[in-house]
Design a protein around this motif. Sequence first.
Motif, PDB file in Angstrom:
ATOM      1  N   ASN A  71       0.850  -1.192   0.000  1.00 26.19           N
ATOM      2  CA  ASN A  71       0.000   0.000   0.000  1.00 26.19           C
ATOM      3  C   ASN A  71       0.883   1.239   0.000  1.00 26.19           C
ATOM      4  N   ARG A  72       0.427   2.281  -0.659  1.00 26.08           N
ATOM      5  CA  ARG A  72       1.217   3.516  -0.681  1.00 26.08           C
ATOM      6  C   ARG A  72       1.155   4.238   0.664  1.00 26.08           C
ATOM      7  N   SER A  73       0.021   4.171   1.343  1.00 28.74           N
ATOM      8  CA  SER A  73      -0.148   4.848   2.627  1.00 28.74           C
ATOM      9  C   SER A  73       0.526   4.060   3.740  1.00 28.74           C
ATOM     10  N   THR A  74       1.527   4.659   4.365  1.00 31.04           N
ATOM     11  CA  THR A  74       2.193   3.979   5.472  1.00 31.04           C
ATOM     12  C   THR A  74       1.325   3.969   6.727  1.00 31.04           C
ATOM     13  N   TYR A  75       0.361   4.882   6.815  1.00 33.83           N
ATOM     14  CA  TYR A  75      -0.561   4.884   7.960  1.00 33.83           C
ATOM     15  C   TYR A  75      -1.304   3.551   8.027  1.00 33.83           C
ATOM     16  N   ARG A  76      -1.798   3.087   6.879  1.00 36.49           N
ATOM     17  CA  ARG A  76      -2.494   1.801   6.849  1.00 36.49           C
ATOM     18  C   ARG A  76      -1.534   0.648   7.098  1.00 36.49           C
ATOM     19  N   PRO A  90       5.494   0.779  -1.840  1.00 31.21           N
ATOM     20  CA  PRO A  90       6.322   0.876  -3.049  1.00 31.21           C
ATOM     21  C   PRO A  90       6.875   2.266  -3.324  1.00 31.21           C
ATOM     22  N   VAL A  91       6.377   3.278  -2.621  1.00 29.92           N
ATOM     23  CA  VAL A  91       6.953   4.615  -2.801  1.00 29.92           C
ATOM     24  C   VAL A  91       8.180   4.801  -1.912  1.00 29.92           C
ATOM     25  N   GLN A  92       8.386   3.877  -0.991  1.00 31.14           N
ATOM     26  CA  GLN A  92       9.510   3.996  -0.069  1.00 31.14           C
ATOM     27  C   GLN A  92      10.564   2.913  -0.267  1.00 31.14           C
ATOM     28  N   GLU A  93      10.172   1.778  -0.839  1.00 29.58           N
ATOM     29  CA  GLU A  93      11.134   0.706  -1.053  1.00 29.58           C
ATOM     30  C   GLU A  93      10.750  -0.081  -2.299  1.00 29.58           C
ATOM     31  N   ASP A  94      11.716  -0.775  -2.854  1.00 30.49           N
ATOM     32  CA  ASP A  94      11.493  -1.542  -4.079  1.00 30.49           C
ATOM     33  C   ASP A  94      10.691  -2.805  -3.755  1.00 30.49           C
TER      34      ASP A  94
END
Length: 211
Positions: A71-76, A90-94
């Motif tokens: 998920n893109r949202s790290t909150y979830r 996926p926006v923070q790690e491969d």
Amino acid sequence: CRIDHSVYKLDERISSKVGAMLEPFSVGAQAAILSQPEKDQNAIVFGAGMIGMAAAIALKYLGCGKVMLVNRSTYRLDIAEELGFETCSPVQEDLKERALRVFGEAPGIMGQAFQADIFVDAAGADDAFDAFTRYGKLGAVFTIVGMHHRTMTFNPDMLLYASWRIQGSGGYTDQSVRLSMEIMRSGKFELDRLITQEYPLENLEEAIRKA
């Protein structure tokens, strides 16, 4: 209305707060059931909203070993981690590197694949299907429960030679409703964590807009 058809009586062990999630939770559980998980298989679920979370929980309850939520949202994802799931933003790690660390490697038609037997798309995003066609192992299943807004295309030869199964999962059945209630009764998961906000009935419009 008929009892156990369109109306279900909640067990006293299920709080009204958790029981209020029964409808969307059953949608996720249906996707898990149709994926036909076997003991100790691994699964990756794209989308960590209510339906994605429910699918992950149901897959784990039905015997899956490792289950990862993407998920893109790290909150979830923070909530998913509290519930005991592997996660990837996926926006923070491969995604490939993370999934290979979590699941290990398996043979795939495109070469290196994830040792994940089940892929669930609860996001309705092209990213999920792209990941499946790139990194789905031989014999993997891809279950779509998220709404897509444009046509997806794929090479049917890949489906043939990889022995993949691609399927949809819409709504829920009596079986998935009963499974959801069984999970809720079990106490194996802290399902209260899935509820992030509560509104009184008179603020229903505000709640829908927030959602």
